[in-house]
Design an enzyme around this catalytic site. Structure first.
Site, PDB file in Angstrom:
ATOM      1  N   GLY A  39      -4.453  20.719  46.844  1.00 24.14           N
ATOM      2  CA  GLY A  39      -4.228  20.526  48.285  1.00 24.14           C
ATOM      3  C   GLY A  39      -5.568  20.195  48.911  1.00 24.14           C
ATOM      4  N   LYS A  40      -5.595  19.122  49.695  1.00 28.39           N
ATOM      5  CA  LYS A  40      -6.899  18.679  50.212  1.00 28.39           C
ATOM      6  C   LYS A  40      -7.583  19.763  51.046  1.00 28.39           C
ATOM      7  CE  LYS A  40      -5.542  13.856  50.159  1.00 28.39           C
ATOM      8  NZ  LYS A  40      -6.036  13.628  48.803  1.00 28.39           N
ATOM      9  N   GLY A  41      -6.807  20.442  51.893  1.00 28.88           N
ATOM     10  CA  GLY A  41      -7.415  21.484  52.729  1.00 28.88           C
ATOM     11  C   GLY A  41      -7.975  22.616  51.882  1.00 28.88           C
ATOM     12  N   ALA A  42      -7.157  23.115  50.962  1.00 36.84           N
ATOM     13  CA  ALA A  42      -7.591  24.235  50.127  1.00 36.84           C
ATOM     14  C   ALA A  42      -8.769  23.831  49.241  1.00 36.84           C
ATOM     15  CB  ALA A  42      -6.419  24.719  49.271  1.00 36.84           C
ATOM     16  N   ASN A 183     -12.165   7.371  52.369  1.00 37.72           N
ATOM     17  CA  ASN A 183     -12.571   6.582  51.214  1.00 37.72           C
ATOM     18  C   ASN A 183     -12.340   5.110  51.582  1.00 37.72           C
ATOM     19  OD1 ASN A 183      -9.888   5.943  50.734  1.00 37.72           O
ATOM     20  ND2 ASN A 183      -9.642   7.367  49.032  1.00 37.72           N
ATOM     21  N   THR A 231     -16.605   6.877  51.254  1.00 35.93           N
ATOM     22  CA  THR A 231     -16.831   7.142  49.836  1.00 35.93           C
ATOM     23  C   THR A 231     -16.196   6.027  49.010  1.00 35.93           C
ATOM     24  OG1 THR A 231     -14.862   8.567  49.789  1.00 35.93           O
ATOM     25  CG2 THR A 231     -16.975   9.658  50.141  1.00 35.93           C
ATOM     26  N   ASP A 257     -12.089  13.718  35.262  1.00 34.60           N
ATOM     27  CA  ASP A 257     -10.956  13.792  36.189  1.00 34.60           C
ATOM     28  C   ASP A 257     -11.503  13.646  37.618  1.00 34.60           C
ATOM     29  OD1 ASP A 257      -8.771  14.465  37.737  1.00 34.60           O
ATOM     30  OD2 ASP A 257      -8.395  16.396  36.789  1.00 34.60           O
ATOM     31  N   ALA A 260      -9.997  15.651  43.470  1.00 29.75           N
ATOM     32  CA  ALA A 260     -10.814  16.505  44.357  1.00 29.75           C
ATOM     33  C   ALA A 260     -12.266  16.049  44.476  1.00 29.75           C
ATOM     34  CB  ALA A 260     -10.760  17.975  43.944  1.00 29.75           C
ATOM     35  N   ALA A 261     -12.592  14.874  43.936  1.00 28.75           N
ATOM     36  CA  ALA A 261     -13.974  14.380  44.098  1.00 28.75           C
ATOM     37  C   ALA A 261     -14.288  14.211  45.593  1.00 28.75           C
ATOM     38  CB  ALA A 261     -14.151  13.056  43.370  1.00 28.75           C
ATOM     39  N   GLY A 262     -13.346  13.579  46.315  1.00 26.93           N
ATOM     40  CA  GLY A 262     -13.544  13.388  47.758  1.00 26.93           C
ATOM     41  C   GLY A 262     -13.564  14.721  48.502  1.00 26.93           C
ATOM     42  N   ASP A 263     -12.749  15.666  48.045  1.00 29.67           N
ATOM     43  CA  ASP A 263     -12.719  16.980  48.704  1.00 29.67           C
ATOM     44  C   ASP A 263     -14.035  17.726  48.482  1.00 29.67           C
ATOM     45  OD1 ASP A 263     -10.093  16.475  49.470  1.00 29.67           O
ATOM     46  OD2 ASP A 263      -9.286  17.337  47.623  1.00 29.67           O
TER      47      ASP A 263
END
Ligand code: RIB
Length: 324
Positions: A39-42, A183, A231, A257, A260-263
């Site tokens: 989850g992006k927020g988490a 991105n 990004t 993998d 979540a790189a952006g997160d």
């Protein structure tokens, strides 16, 4: 210590490795399957907490096993979960993550994330007001994101918006953010430009400039040009320092993998900026954090601690990075 408030999504990621992504109507035999907290927020909350920030998360999970696991995972990472709402009316959000050729494609079923309400956000105004930075994405209802940003601005709190997944947003919505971190494809969508691979990064530069313009109010920039960071995955990132576009290359690392790189980048940027770092220092640090993240599997499980990042920077800086 930076105090970060994240308003956003929690998903259980259902990952499957596949030699290639199937076309419509096609079945492909994949490889490994595993679930990981996401989850992006988490993810952004955990990224910031692991880097030493005091983090509180506002969101909504279902009254089920995934919801409990996600909440426990956040708490283990040091995130304050006391303001997560548990709803009996929907299942916890899930994301189908297809991993192929060192990249991914994701389908999110929002579930309980969609039940976050304006009232939830308004009830937690004091939590937002007590932070140094609000971090938001677009996996909860848009009106909740807007309300959180409005409350933050009313209290003079900086707002970092990661507009993902991208949807067309109004100019006044964009103008509520101090820092935008899309991105490449999100930047193009937000700017209303079609993706044309032939134009390469020039097209993205054009979109970034359009975004800055769109986020202006009465001709006065609300999102200053040096605060839009795009990004670019393996191509690094670009931002505008007010006069010229700055391009930073990505670290050369073995990619396992990219989930979540952006997160991880967003969480790291928020922590460093909330700690008072210069924009360039914050961006440089966040690039290193995302580089380390892509060398590991999973979303939250791949996010590094501050010690790991500092160690990584010391070992790899200059020797393993192309000049920016
Ligand atoms: O940014 C990665 C995340 O997007 C995944 O963890 C998935 O849950 C989706 O929200």
């Amino acid at each position: 210590m930076a105090r970060i408030c994240v308003v956003g999504s929690l998903n259980m990621d259902l990952n499957v490795e596949t030699p290639r992504v199937p076309s419509l109507g096609e079945t492909v035999i994949g490889d490994g399957f595993y679930t990981t907290p996401g989850g992006k927020g988490a993810n952004q909350a955990v990224a910031a907490a692991k880097l030493g920030a005091e983090v509180v998360m506002i969101g909504c999970v279902g009254d089920d096993e995934y919801g409990a696991q996600l909440t426990e995972g956040l708490a283990r990472a040091g995130v304050d979960t006391s303001h997560l709402r548990v709803t009996p009316c929907a299942a916890t959000g899930i994301a189908l993550v297809m991993l192929s050729e060192h990249d991914n494609c994701i389908i999110v079923s929002p579930g309980a994330n969609a039940l976050l309400t304006l009232q939830d956000i308004s009830d937690l105004e004091s939590v937002i007001a007590a932070s140094d930075m609000l971090v938001v994405q677009l996996e909860t209802p848009l009106e909740t994101v807007r309300r959180a940003m409005e409350l933050a601005r009313a209290h003079g709190i900086q707002v970092l918006l990661n507009p993902a997944p991208a949807v067309v947003l109004s100019e006044d919505f964009l103008a509520l953010a101090d820092i935008l971190v899309p991105n490449e494809s999100e930047c193009l969508i937000l700017a209303g430009l079609s993706a044309d691979p032939a134009d390469g990064l020039e097209r993205v530069e054009e979109a970034m400039r359009a975004l800055v313009q769109m986020a202006s109010e009465d001709g006065m920039p609300r999102v200053s040009s040096h605060k839009v960071v795009v990004t670019l995955g393996g191509d690094g990132l670009m931002y505008n320092d007010g006069a010229v576009v700055i391009h930073k290359s990505a670290w050369q690392v073995p990619v396992v993998d990219t989930t979540a790189a952006g997160d991880s980048f967003t969480g790291a940027l928020a922590v460093y900026l909330a700690n008072g770092a210069t924009f360039e220092d914050a961006v440089d640090f966040a690039v290193a954090v995302s580089a380390l993240t892509v060398t590991r599997k999973g979303a939250q499980e791949s996010l590094p601690t501050l010690e790991e990042v500092l160690d990584f920077i010391e070992k790899h800086h200059n020797s393993n990075r192309e000049p920016s």
